[in-house]
Every structure is written in structure tokens, then in C-alpha cells.
Design a protein around this motif. Sequence first.
Motif, PDB file in Angstrom:
ATOM      1  N   ALA A  20       0.844  -1.201   0.000  1.00 20.81           N
ATOM      2  CA  ALA A  20       0.000   0.000   0.000  1.00 20.81           C
ATOM      3  C   ALA A  20       0.874   1.243   0.000  1.00 20.81           C
ATOM      4  O   ALA A  20       2.099   1.161   0.159  1.00 20.81           O
ATOM      5  CB  ALA A  20      -0.909   0.000   1.246  1.00 20.81           C
ATOM      6  N   ASP A  68       6.672 -10.590   7.692  1.00 25.22           N
ATOM      7  CA  ASP A  68       6.336  -9.735   8.830  1.00 25.22           C
ATOM      8  C   ASP A  68       7.650  -9.172   9.357  1.00 25.22           C
ATOM      9  O   ASP A  68       8.481  -9.931   9.877  1.00 25.22           O
ATOM     10  CB  ASP A  68       5.622 -10.556   9.900  1.00 25.22           C
ATOM     11  CG  ASP A  68       5.113  -9.685  11.047  1.00 25.22           C
ATOM     12  OD1 ASP A  68       5.679  -8.597  11.279  1.00 25.22           O
ATOM     13  OD2 ASP A  68       4.155 -10.112  11.710  1.00 25.22           O
ATOM     14  N   SER A 148      10.499  10.191   8.545  1.00 20.78           N
ATOM     15  CA  SER A 148       9.298  10.994   8.294  1.00 20.78           C
ATOM     16  C   SER A 148       9.614  12.443   8.619  1.00 20.78           C
ATOM     17  O   SER A 148      10.605  12.730   9.298  1.00 20.78           O
ATOM     18  CB  SER A 148       8.180  10.505   9.222  1.00 20.78           C
ATOM     19  OG  SER A 148       7.093  11.388   9.262  1.00 20.78           O
ATOM     20  N   VAL A 198       2.036  11.968   2.034  1.00 18.78           N
ATOM     21  CA  VAL A 198       1.876  11.164   0.820  1.00 18.78           C
ATOM     22  C   VAL A 198       0.620  10.310   1.009  1.00 18.78           C
ATOM     23  O   VAL A 198       0.440   9.697   2.072  1.00 18.78           O
ATOM     24  CB  VAL A 198       3.122  10.277   0.578  1.00 18.78           C
ATOM     25  CG1 VAL A 198       2.940   9.410  -0.658  1.00 18.78           C
ATOM     26  CG2 VAL A 198       4.382  11.133   0.458  1.00 18.78           C
ATOM     27  N   SER A 205      -5.426   2.743   9.115  1.00 22.41           N
ATOM     28  CA  SER A 205      -5.021   1.525   9.821  1.00 22.41           C
ATOM     29  C   SER A 205      -4.283   1.803  11.124  1.00 22.41           C
ATOM     30  O   SER A 205      -3.834   0.872  11.783  1.00 22.41           O
ATOM     31  CB  SER A 205      -4.173   0.638   8.889  1.00 22.41           C
ATOM     32  OG  SER A 205      -3.105   1.376   8.356  1.00 22.41           O
TER      33      SER A 205
END
Length: 287
Positions: A20, A68, A148, A198, A205
Motif C-alpha cells: 500500500a 512480517d 518521516s 503522501v 489503519s
Amino acid sequence: MSDAKALFGGGVAVITGAGAGIGAGLARHAALELGMTVVLADVDTAAIAALRAELEAAGARAVDVACDVRDPGALERLAERTVTEVGPVRLLVNNAGVEQFGYLWDTPVANWERLVSINVNGVFHGIRAFLPRMLAEAGRSWVWNLSSIGGVSAAPLQAPYIMSKHAVLALTECLHQEVELAGHAGHVHVQAVLPGAVASDIFESAGAVEDGDIAAAEEHREAMLKVKAQAMDPLDAARVFFDQAAAGEFYLTSQPFVVDAMAARADTLAHRRAPVLLQGEFTVPAE
Ligand SMILES: NC(=O)c1ccc[n+]([C@@H]2O[C@H](COP(=O)([O-])OP(=O)(O)OC[C@H]3O[C@@H](n4cnc5c(N)ncnc54)[C@H](O)[C@@H]3O)[C@@H](O)[C@H]2O)c1
């Protein structure tokens, strides 16, 4: 040919959290625009299977691998499978990450531990699994870790996330130094990715709060979801990151306001100012 295509074209890109948002945008750009073979790693196996099929239908090469990032063994298996079945890694993107909203003191312990194990431990596991193999390869390669704008900021109601992004930024800066210390400058390139806003699924989620001030957490989620409406398209972000990486930048930034936040952070620290409370509507500055 663009610099990015010259450097990355024909190579293998491994992207965690490729199902995603930013990861999927990086995969599409790498596969379709740069001609890379992409290894799509995610816990969302349906999403990466669909993306692989989409890319293959467009004539690109893609592999989807359930992974994971909380599990060091899963990263080790991903690295081994990539090198033996796909090829030497040109680009590793430690991208998988999750958000958490609410006051820090209301945050469920399980949510804290999940976020740290994905956002911080996941990056470490990726580096432990892939770096020795990349250092041993003769060809040049790149490692991108997703920090970030939050990695150079302080913001209320998402402290675990902000903390994790500061951690990834520091880890990446140290790793950059260590690769040089070990004699691999110009061979293995370490770069920090700092997206601003973005479009992705991260706010939907994000972890919630079960007790305490649930309303504050959900109001913050709503405010952040409004930001999504003004956010950059992941394909545009991918192009920017690849171009900056090819130009040899260390800090890969999606939008100019990320650089403004970096300057503001440096100024705050240099003047020993206490953090200023940011409140109200969040907006993405026009460029
Ligand atoms: N979207 C933004 O504006 C923004 C801004 C700054 C930083 N980032 C960072 O970019 C990265 C990608 O975020 P996004 O916004 O695209 O989010 P997203 O929620 O759209 O995508 C994240 C992907 O990671 C996957 N994932 C979650 N847990 C995983 C695990 N344990 N192992 C493997 N995969 C897992 C999800 O299934 C999903 O496909 C994150 O590290 C995030 O912190 C995003």
C-alpha cells in the motif's frame, strides 16, 4: 536516460510494506519507470499478490513474499530467497510502518510494542539480514530507511510514532557513518527517506485507544485524514525519492515543507526552545 534509471535500472529492489501507500508507489515506479525487478514484501499477502499481477501484466518483473518485519527470521529468509532466486540487491527499502493515535498515557501496551517492533525493530532486522550480503557484493547498492517529517518534529497525540521516526532517522545517520567507517563509502549508500504527506492507508489503519480520552485520539485521526486529501501522489513521491537518491542526497524529502521542518528543528535545538504545541487544522503548504 535519467540518472535514476542509469543507477537503478535492471537491478533488484526489495520493498517492505509494498502492499500500500508509499511502498506500492515505490514498487510501481521502480518496476515500470526504472525497469527494476521488485520484491514485494508485506503481511498483506492479498495486496502484494494483486500488485505483482498488475506489474507483470504491464510487462514488469515482480515477486511477492509474505514477510512480517517484526520477525528477524522472516527478514533473513527474505534476504536469502532474494539473493538466491532473484539476484543481488540493488536497493533495500525498509518501509513498513504503522501509526498510533491518542495520549501517550492512554496508549495500550500492546499497541506500543507492536509499533516499536514494526517501525524500529523491523528496520533493524532488515539491516541485519541484508547489509552483510550487500557489503559482500561487488556492485553498488542502496539502503533506504523510512523516517518521516515526524522524525524531525514533535507533535501531540502520536508520540509513539514520532518517537519511532526519530529513532529511524538516528539509526540511519549512524548506519551511514558505520558503512563509511567499514570502508564501503561509494559502494553501499545509506539514505534516510522523510516523506511529508503522501496519500496512503496509514491513518485508517492506525492503532486506536481503548480507555481514557478516546475522543482525542479519534479527533486526531480525523484531522490527519483531512491531510490525506491534500497529500502527494505516491508515484510522484517515488519519482522525487529516486531522483534525489541518484543525485547522491542523504535526506530524501518528498516536499519542500519537510526541509522547512528540518530547519525549524535545528533552530529549536540550537536555541534550546521548549517544544511549541501544534494545534488546530493540519494543512499541506502549497508549493
Ligand atoms: N504517508 C505519509 O504521508 C508518510 C509520511 C511520513 C512517513 N511515512 C512512512 O512511510 C512508510 C509507509 O507508510 P504508508 O503511509 O505508505 O502506510 P500504508 O499503511 O499505506 O502502508 C504500509 C504497509 O506496511 C504494511 N505492514 C504493516 N505492518 C507490517 C509488518 N509487520 N510487516 C510487513 N509489512 C507491514 C501494511 O500491510 C501496508 O501495506 C511508513 O514507515 C511511514 O511511517 C509515511
